[in-house]
Design a protein around this motif. Structure first.
Motif, PDB file in Angstrom:
ATOM      1  N   MET A 167       0.967  -0.931   0.112  1.00  0.00           N
ATOM      2  CA  MET A 167       0.020  -0.043   0.100  1.00  0.00           C
ATOM      3  C   MET A 167       0.766   1.372  -0.006  1.00  0.00           C
ATOM      4  O   MET A 167       0.468   2.243  -0.604  1.00  0.00           O
ATOM      5  CB  MET A 167      -0.847  -0.160   1.095  1.00  0.00           C
ATOM      6  CG  MET A 167      -2.193  -1.269   1.153  1.00  0.00           C
ATOM      7  SD  MET A 167      -3.278  -0.973   2.447  1.00  0.00           S
ATOM      8  CE  MET A 167      -2.450  -0.995   3.884  1.00  0.00           C
ATOM      9  N   ALA A 168       2.125   1.099   0.481  1.00  0.00           N
ATOM     10  CA  ALA A 168       3.041   2.282   0.455  1.00  0.00           C
ATOM     11  C   ALA A 168       3.414   2.962  -1.249  1.00  0.00           C
ATOM     12  O   ALA A 168       3.578   3.934  -1.235  1.00  0.00           O
ATOM     13  CB  ALA A 168       4.260   1.957   1.104  1.00  0.00           C
ATOM     14  N   LEU A 217      -9.847  -2.293  12.205  1.00  0.00           N
ATOM     15  CA  LEU A 217      -9.314  -3.789  12.001  1.00  0.00           C
ATOM     16  C   LEU A 217     -10.510  -4.679  11.718  1.00  0.00           C
ATOM     17  O   LEU A 217     -11.503  -4.752  12.593  1.00  0.00           O
ATOM     18  CB  LEU A 217      -8.665  -4.020  13.324  1.00  0.00           C
ATOM     19  CG  LEU A 217      -8.204  -5.573  13.589  1.00  0.00           C
ATOM     20  CD1 LEU A 217      -6.929  -5.710  12.564  1.00  0.00           C
ATOM     21  CD2 LEU A 217      -7.948  -6.008  14.771  1.00  0.00           C
ATOM     22  N   PRO A 218     -10.779  -5.024  10.323  1.00  0.00           N
ATOM     23  CA  PRO A 218      -9.534  -4.872   9.727  1.00  0.00           C
ATOM     24  C   PRO A 218      -9.352  -3.605   8.827  1.00  0.00           C
ATOM     25  O   PRO A 218     -10.302  -2.769   8.987  1.00  0.00           O
ATOM     26  CB  PRO A 218     -10.099  -6.066   8.424  1.00  0.00           C
ATOM     27  CG  PRO A 218     -11.450  -6.162   8.545  1.00  0.00           C
ATOM     28  CD  PRO A 218     -11.660  -5.802   9.950  1.00  0.00           C
ATOM     29  N   SER A 219      -8.413  -3.595   8.109  1.00  0.00           N
ATOM     30  CA  SER A 219      -8.176  -2.222   7.243  1.00  0.00           C
ATOM     31  C   SER A 219      -7.855  -2.871   6.072  1.00  0.00           C
ATOM     32  O   SER A 219      -7.945  -3.946   5.581  1.00  0.00           O
ATOM     33  CB  SER A 219      -7.260  -1.369   7.933  1.00  0.00           C
ATOM     34  OG  SER A 219      -7.289  -0.142   7.087  1.00  0.00           O
ATOM     35  N   GLY A 220      -6.798  -1.760   5.292  1.00  0.00           N
ATOM     36  CA  GLY A 220      -6.585  -2.453   3.912  1.00  0.00           C
ATOM     37  C   GLY A 220      -6.820  -1.595   2.739  1.00  0.00           C
ATOM     38  O   GLY A 220      -7.437  -1.784   1.976  1.00  0.00           O
ATOM     39  N   GLU A 221      -6.692  -0.153   3.308  1.00  0.00           N
ATOM     40  CA  GLU A 221      -6.853   0.909   2.252  1.00  0.00           C
ATOM     41  C   GLU A 221      -5.966   1.871   2.318  1.00  0.00           C
ATOM     42  O   GLU A 221      -5.171   2.224   3.278  1.00  0.00           O
ATOM     43  CB  GLU A 221      -8.160   1.598   2.238  1.00  0.00           C
ATOM     44  CG  GLU A 221      -8.295   2.033   3.899  1.00  0.00           C
ATOM     45  CD  GLU A 221      -9.635   3.036   4.099  1.00  0.00           C
ATOM     46  OE1 GLU A 221      -9.983   3.701   3.016  1.00  0.00           O
ATOM     47  OE2 GLU A 221     -10.191   2.772   5.127  1.00  0.00           O
ATOM     48  N   VAL A 222      -5.774   2.885   1.234  1.00  0.00           N
ATOM     49  CA  VAL A 222      -4.952   3.944   1.253  1.00  0.00           C
ATOM     50  C   VAL A 222      -6.133   5.204   0.820  1.00  0.00           C
ATOM     51  O   VAL A 222      -6.842   5.328   0.128  1.00  0.00           O
ATOM     52  CB  VAL A 222      -4.075   4.131   0.177  1.00  0.00           C
ATOM     53  CG1 VAL A 222      -2.957   5.447   0.186  1.00  0.00           C
ATOM     54  CG2 VAL A 222      -3.074   2.770   0.252  1.00  0.00           C
ATOM     55  N   LEU A 286     -11.343  10.205   0.090  1.00  0.00           N
ATOM     56  CA  LEU A 286     -11.106   9.365  -1.071  1.00  0.00           C
ATOM     57  C   LEU A 286     -10.539   8.232  -0.607  1.00  0.00           C
ATOM     58  O   LEU A 286      -9.441   8.102   0.103  1.00  0.00           O
ATOM     59  CB  LEU A 286     -10.368  10.065  -2.334  1.00  0.00           C
ATOM     60  CG  LEU A 286      -9.779   9.346  -3.168  1.00  0.00           C
ATOM     61  CD1 LEU A 286     -10.722   8.609  -4.068  1.00  0.00           C
ATOM     62  CD2 LEU A 286      -8.709   9.942  -4.085  1.00  0.00           C
ATOM     63  N   GLY A 287     -10.842   6.867  -0.704  1.00  0.00           N
ATOM     64  CA  GLY A 287     -10.139   5.676  -0.209  1.00  0.00           C
ATOM     65  C   GLY A 287      -9.936   4.762  -1.299  1.00  0.00           C
ATOM     66  O   GLY A 287     -11.217   4.414  -2.037  1.00  0.00           O
ATOM     67  N   LEU A 288      -9.002   4.142  -1.444  1.00  0.00           N
ATOM     68  CA  LEU A 288      -8.770   2.984  -2.591  1.00  0.00           C
ATOM     69  C   LEU A 288      -8.837   1.745  -1.794  1.00  0.00           C
ATOM     70  O   LEU A 288      -7.740   1.470  -0.943  1.00  0.00           O
ATOM     71  CB  LEU A 288      -7.436   3.292  -3.288  1.00  0.00           C
ATOM     72  CG  LEU A 288      -7.481   4.360  -4.472  1.00  0.00           C
ATOM     73  CD1 LEU A 288      -7.688   5.599  -3.989  1.00  0.00           C
ATOM     74  CD2 LEU A 288      -6.365   4.150  -5.199  1.00  0.00           C
ATOM     75  N   GLY A 289      -9.632   0.735  -2.082  1.00  0.00           N
ATOM     76  CA  GLY A 289      -9.576  -0.570  -1.133  1.00  0.00           C
ATOM     77  C   GLY A 289      -8.572  -1.490  -1.649  1.00  0.00           C
ATOM     78  O   GLY A 289      -8.123  -1.549  -3.077  1.00  0.00           O
ATOM     79  N   MET A 290      -7.761  -2.180  -0.804  1.00  0.00           N
ATOM     80  CA  MET A 290      -6.601  -3.012  -1.248  1.00  0.00           C
ATOM     81  C   MET A 290      -6.439  -4.267  -0.451  1.00  0.00           C
ATOM     82  O   MET A 290      -5.472  -4.961  -0.629  1.00  0.00           O
ATOM     83  CB  MET A 290      -5.336  -2.118  -1.032  1.00  0.00           C
ATOM     84  CG  MET A 290      -5.229  -1.077  -2.045  1.00  0.00           C
ATOM     85  SD  MET A 290      -3.670  -0.263  -2.000  1.00  0.00           S
ATOM     86  CE  MET A 290      -2.536  -1.465  -2.878  1.00  0.00           C
ATOM     87  N   ASN A 291      -7.351  -4.730   0.222  1.00  0.00           N
ATOM     88  CA  ASN A 291      -7.423  -5.856   1.158  1.00  0.00           C
ATOM     89  C   ASN A 291      -8.022  -6.742   0.215  1.00  0.00           C
ATOM     90  O   ASN A 291      -9.284  -7.060   0.162  1.00  0.00           O
ATOM     91  CB  ASN A 291      -8.227  -5.604   2.351  1.00  0.00           C
ATOM     92  CG  ASN A 291      -8.099  -6.926   3.455  1.00  0.00           C
ATOM     93  OD1 ASN A 291      -7.834  -7.722   3.092  1.00  0.00           O
ATOM     94  ND2 ASN A 291      -8.017  -6.636   4.670  1.00  0.00           N
ATOM     95  N   ARG A 292      -7.190  -7.635  -0.442  1.00  0.00           N
ATOM     96  CA  ARG A 292      -7.877  -8.677  -1.339  1.00  0.00           C
ATOM     97  C   ARG A 292      -8.335 -10.023  -0.367  1.00  0.00           C
ATOM     98  O   ARG A 292      -9.041 -10.643  -1.120  1.00  0.00           O
ATOM     99  CB  ARG A 292      -6.558  -9.426  -2.009  1.00  0.00           C
ATOM    100  CG  ARG A 292      -6.083  -8.142  -2.983  1.00  0.00           C
ATOM    101  CD  ARG A 292      -6.772  -7.969  -4.108  1.00  0.00           C
ATOM    102  NE  ARG A 292      -5.853  -7.153  -5.096  1.00  0.00           N
ATOM    103  CZ  ARG A 292      -6.503  -6.343  -6.011  1.00  0.00           C
ATOM    104  NH1 ARG A 292      -7.852  -6.093  -6.196  1.00  0.00           N
ATOM    105  NH2 ARG A 292      -5.780  -5.539  -6.841  1.00  0.00           N
ATOM    106  N   GLY A 293      -8.137 -10.017   0.933  1.00  0.00           N
ATOM    107  CA  GLY A 293      -8.815 -11.184   1.703  1.00  0.00           C
ATOM    108  C   GLY A 293     -10.184 -10.704   1.784  1.00  0.00           C
ATOM    109  O   GLY A 293     -11.063 -11.671   2.335  1.00  0.00           O
ATOM    110  N   ILE A 294     -10.836  -9.499   1.633  1.00  0.00           N
ATOM    111  CA  ILE A 294     -12.058  -9.216   1.536  1.00  0.00           C
ATOM    112  C   ILE A 294     -12.596  -9.389   0.188  1.00  0.00           C
ATOM    113  O   ILE A 294     -12.210  -8.506  -0.698  1.00  0.00           O
ATOM    114  CB  ILE A 294     -12.611  -7.839   2.238  1.00  0.00           C
ATOM    115  CG1 ILE A 294     -11.804  -7.705   3.638  1.00  0.00           C
ATOM    116  CG2 ILE A 294     -13.765  -7.339   2.121  1.00  0.00           C
ATOM    117  CD1 ILE A 294     -11.777  -6.177   4.089  1.00  0.00           C
ATOM    118  N   ASP A 295     -13.277 -10.363  -0.127  1.00  0.00           N
ATOM    119  CA  ASP A 295     -13.717 -10.590  -1.704  1.00  0.00           C
ATOM    120  C   ASP A 295     -15.076 -10.877  -1.957  1.00  0.00           C
ATOM    121  O   ASP A 295     -15.473 -11.202  -2.843  1.00  0.00           O
ATOM    122  CB  ASP A 295     -12.832 -12.289  -1.837  1.00  0.00           C
ATOM    123  CG  ASP A 295     -13.479 -13.356  -1.067  1.00  0.00           C
ATOM    124  OD1 ASP A 295     -14.455 -12.923   0.031  1.00  0.00           O
ATOM    125  OD2 ASP A 295     -13.483 -14.334  -1.267  1.00  0.00           O
TER     126      ASP A 295
END
Length: 369
Positions: A167-168, A217-222, A286-295
């Motif tokens: 995500m960085a 928690l969970p997260s996974g976005e920028v 503005l958020g971009l989802g990046m947690n591929r564990g949430i399907d």
């Protein structure tokens, strides 16, 4: 107790909230989050933190709001508790996901405005929000209970350090950029073409830890705090807002403000949010989802906004972590996320360069510029 609840507590206390010995911690436990509450209390005891537990019940809130005359005041006791806390942990997982559906919109608005100072005090702590997998949430997601438990723990018990490194890349591009454009051109719903400025803002690599200015928690976005928004957006991911189902939302922006809105379902709930105050018609995130564990979509914003191949825009309050020191950003008593699927016939640009097409980022395999 499911052993994964103990692992959940370990991640929450250690990785997410970074609790240390002597920290004063509020643990707000929903009706059916008892097992997670017990596991978190055990973990806090092992660390040597000081705990105050509260009961975060939607049914209790409904009873209070329905009985009140609407002239709300935030008690000094609530403010004092938060002002003296180092961390606030919200353990969601109620019995009824629509428990407050019959509370009048005017009552919601009045309560939210009266408690703005309390809300700000809570956000000044190292706060983290999570959920315990419950039968009500499984039902809302349309899943069997065992299946939903697996889904939640797959989303929570991840290698957060590794995900933060990926995500960085996106954080760096947003920090260096000036303008973001999002376009979807699918035949099955209205077109999205919206631009917004991000110049001077700092994106958050939301890796599920306060060390990253991340509080879910969970997260996974920028995510970042946009402004000067122009164009139209169609949000095709359904959700629940204030206990009411909302589907297929369209927003039109001009000069940074929502000037037109519609929804196929739940338009009254959307209108209530937008009419809360002046800031509710401007974007805070503005958020971009990046947690591929949430399907999959589960009708729970804590999960759905983090899902890979999605983008979310929130009307209302901007987060201080995205803002230059001394700048307020958009102020509002609300912060409501709306989600759009960008997995096909879509692209995201930063300053004219495509950084994602059809859900695939430029640093991932199969990316096509």
């Amino acid at each position: 107790m499911d052993e994964r609840a103990r692992e959940h507590a370990e991640v929450l206390v250690g990785w997410s909230a970074r609790i240390e010995a002597g920290d004063d911690v509020i643990v707000d436990v929903a009706e059916d989050a008892h097992d997670l509450g017990v596991a978190v209390a055990e973990e806090l005891g092992a660390v040597g933190a000081n705990i105050v537990s509260t009961y975060g019940s939607d049914e209790l809130s409904r009873a209070y709001l329905k009985a009140h005359d609407g002239a709300f005041e935030a008690g000094d006791h609530a403010l004092a508790l938060l002002e003296n806390a180092d961390a606030y942990l919200r353990l969601g997982g109620g019995r009824n996901t629509t428990a407050t559906a019959d509370v009048e919109s005017e009552t919601r608005q009045a309560y939210s405005k009266a408690h703005s100072e309390v809300r700000e005090a809570r956000m000044d702590t190292d706060w983290v929000s999570t959920v315990h997998p419950t039968r009500s949430l499984a039902q809302q997601a349309g899943m069997a209970y065992d299946e939903y438990q697996d889904f939640v723990y797959d989303a929570v018990l991840r290698d957060w350090g590794m995900l933060s490194e990926r995500m960085a890349n996106v954080k760096e591009r947003l920090d260096e950029g000036s303008e973001v454009r999002i376009v979807t051109e699918r035949d099955d719903h209205p077109r999205t073409d919206v631009t917004m400025s991000v110049e001077g803002r700092t994106a958050v690599n939301s890796a599920a830890s306060v060390a990253y200015d991340s509080h879910n928690l969970p997260s996974g976005e920028v995510f970042t705090a946009p402004y000067d928004t122009e164009g139209e957006v169609f949000f095709d991911v359904p959700m629940t807002i204030n206990a009411k189902r909302v589907r297929n939302v369209r927003l039109t922006f001009d000069d940074g403000e929502v000037v037109g809105f519609a929804a196929e379902q739940g338009e009254d709930a959307l209108e209530t949010v937008l009419n809360t105050d002046e800031g509710a018609r401007r974007l805070g995130e503005l958020g971009l989802g990046m947690n591929r564990g949430i399907d999959r979509v589960t009708d729970n914003i804590l999960f759905d906004e983090k899902m890979g191949d999605t983008v979310h825009l929130a009307v209302g309050r901007a987060y201080d972590a995205n803002l230059p020191e001394g700048e307020e950003g958009n102020q509002s008593a609300v912060h409501v996320d709306l989600i759009t699927d960008v997995s096909e016939e879509s692209f995201i640009e930063i300053d004219g360069d495509v950084i994602q097409r059809d859900g695939t980022f430029w640093f991932e395999d199969d990316f096509e510029a």
